[in-house]
Design a protein around this motif. Sequence first.
Motif, PDB file in Angstrom:
ATOM      1  N   ASN A  97      -6.619   0.639   6.784  1.00 15.73           N
ATOM      2  CA  ASN A  97      -5.339   0.083   6.471  1.00 15.73           C
ATOM      3  C   ASN A  97      -5.044   1.791   5.446  1.00 15.73           C
ATOM      4  O   ASN A  97      -3.938   2.538   5.500  1.00 15.73           O
ATOM      5  CB  ASN A  97      -4.336  -0.523   6.007  1.00 15.73           C
ATOM      6  N   ILE A  98      -5.542   1.530   4.578  1.00 17.09           N
ATOM      7  CA  ILE A  98      -5.429   2.439   2.834  1.00 17.09           C
ATOM      8  C   ILE A  98      -6.462   3.652   3.437  1.00 17.09           C
ATOM      9  O   ILE A  98      -5.301   4.634   2.886  1.00 17.09           O
ATOM     10  CB  ILE A  98      -6.390   1.907   1.453  1.00 17.09           C
ATOM     11  N   ARG A  99      -6.909   3.495   4.175  1.00 18.08           N
ATOM     12  CA  ARG A  99      -7.756   4.978   4.709  1.00 18.08           C
ATOM     13  C   ARG A  99      -7.231   5.917   5.632  1.00 18.08           C
ATOM     14  O   ARG A  99      -6.515   7.060   5.988  1.00 18.08           O
ATOM     15  CB  ARG A  99      -9.065   4.979   4.678  1.00 18.08           C
ATOM     16  N   VAL A 135       0.695  -0.998   0.058  1.00 20.85           N
ATOM     17  CA  VAL A 135       0.014   0.244   0.332  1.00 20.85           C
ATOM     18  C   VAL A 135       1.132   1.311  -0.362  1.00 20.85           C
ATOM     19  O   VAL A 135       0.559   2.301  -0.275  1.00 20.85           O
ATOM     20  CB  VAL A 135      -0.835   0.263   0.843  1.00 20.85           C
ATOM     21  N   LEU A 136       2.162   1.975   0.930  1.00 19.31           N
ATOM     22  CA  LEU A 136       2.707   2.783   1.089  1.00 19.31           C
ATOM     23  C   LEU A 136       3.453   2.898  -0.211  1.00 19.31           C
ATOM     24  O   LEU A 136       2.839   4.234  -0.834  1.00 19.31           O
ATOM     25  CB  LEU A 136       3.595   2.347   2.114  1.00 19.31           C
ATOM     26  N   LEU A 155     -10.907  -9.256   5.313  1.00 23.53           N
ATOM     27  CA  LEU A 155      -9.673  -8.616   4.423  1.00 23.53           C
ATOM     28  C   LEU A 155      -9.575  -7.946   3.111  1.00 23.53           C
ATOM     29  O   LEU A 155      -8.928  -6.801   3.451  1.00 23.53           O
ATOM     30  CB  LEU A 155      -9.155  -9.639   4.123  1.00 23.53           C
ATOM     31  N   VAL A 156     -10.399  -7.526   2.623  1.00 17.59           N
ATOM     32  CA  VAL A 156     -10.752  -6.261   1.731  1.00 17.59           C
ATOM     33  C   VAL A 156     -11.130  -4.917   2.314  1.00 17.59           C
ATOM     34  O   VAL A 156     -10.918  -4.387   2.307  1.00 17.59           O
ATOM     35  CB  VAL A 156     -12.166  -6.672   0.487  1.00 17.59           C
ATOM     36  N   SER A 157     -12.154  -5.253   3.343  1.00 18.85           N
ATOM     37  CA  SER A 157     -12.876  -4.320   4.737  1.00 18.85           C
ATOM     38  C   SER A 157     -11.234  -3.780   5.444  1.00 18.85           C
ATOM     39  O   SER A 157     -10.765  -2.314   5.354  1.00 18.85           O
ATOM     40  CB  SER A 157     -13.547  -4.507   5.196  1.00 18.85           C
ATOM     41  N   GLN A 158     -10.370  -4.864   5.775  1.00 13.27           N
ATOM     42  CA  GLN A 158      -9.239  -4.663   6.539  1.00 13.27           C
ATOM     43  C   GLN A 158      -8.243  -3.682   5.409  1.00 13.27           C
ATOM     44  O   GLN A 158      -7.944  -2.511   5.939  1.00 13.27           O
ATOM     45  CB  GLN A 158      -8.183  -5.636   6.681  1.00 13.27           C
ATOM     46  N   ILE A 159      -8.106  -3.786   4.536  1.00 12.63           N
ATOM     47  CA  ILE A 159      -7.053  -3.957   3.458  1.00 12.63           C
ATOM     48  C   ILE A 159      -7.477  -2.084   3.504  1.00 12.63           C
ATOM     49  O   ILE A 159      -6.758  -0.977   3.365  1.00 12.63           O
ATOM     50  CB  ILE A 159      -7.209  -3.932   1.796  1.00 12.63           C
TER      51      ILE A 159
END
Length: 183
Positions: A67-69, A30-31, A60-64
């Motif tokens: 994290n992006i947000r 993500v970074l 997992l989609v929600s967690q990712i």
Amino acid sequence: IQAAVIPVMMGGQDVVGIAQTGTGKTASFVLPLLNQIAETGRRPGPKTCGALILAPTRELVSQIAENIRNYSRFMRVSVVVVVGGVKPGAQIRALSAGADIVVATPGRLLDHLTTGALRLEQTKTVVLDEADQMLDLGFMPAIRKIMSKLPKKRQTALMSATMPTQIRSLANDFLSDPKQISV
């Protein structure tokens, strides 16, 4: 894993990252995506996305996406979550404006590709997170269809906790001279 994967992702090379859960795999892909968005400043066109992240479960989609947000809270980054088990209308509306990053489960994403709610010709990076789980859950046909709709010139990252033979085969099919990083 972050220290090893981030430079490879920043360099635009395909990567296979193998590390156990909780080692920072999400930040490692993500970074660099956020850095790329900040550097280019390019906004996605309607019904397109700059980056696509596939994961096997809604959770997992929600967690990712969360994290992006969190990582991008001081940036203008559009993130669209695409998962099954919910009505597609809100997802279609969100995709219509275009998104910097789409985080999706393969089945629902394929539905949106089939209906034209999303096009992938402008997607520069694709990440398959927990690729080993996606194979165990039978997503391979959907992943192959999705990958066929992506541009040939793209960066691809496979992230996995293990490297079974099927993942290696997937890597050989979809990656170009990948750097393998195991932690």
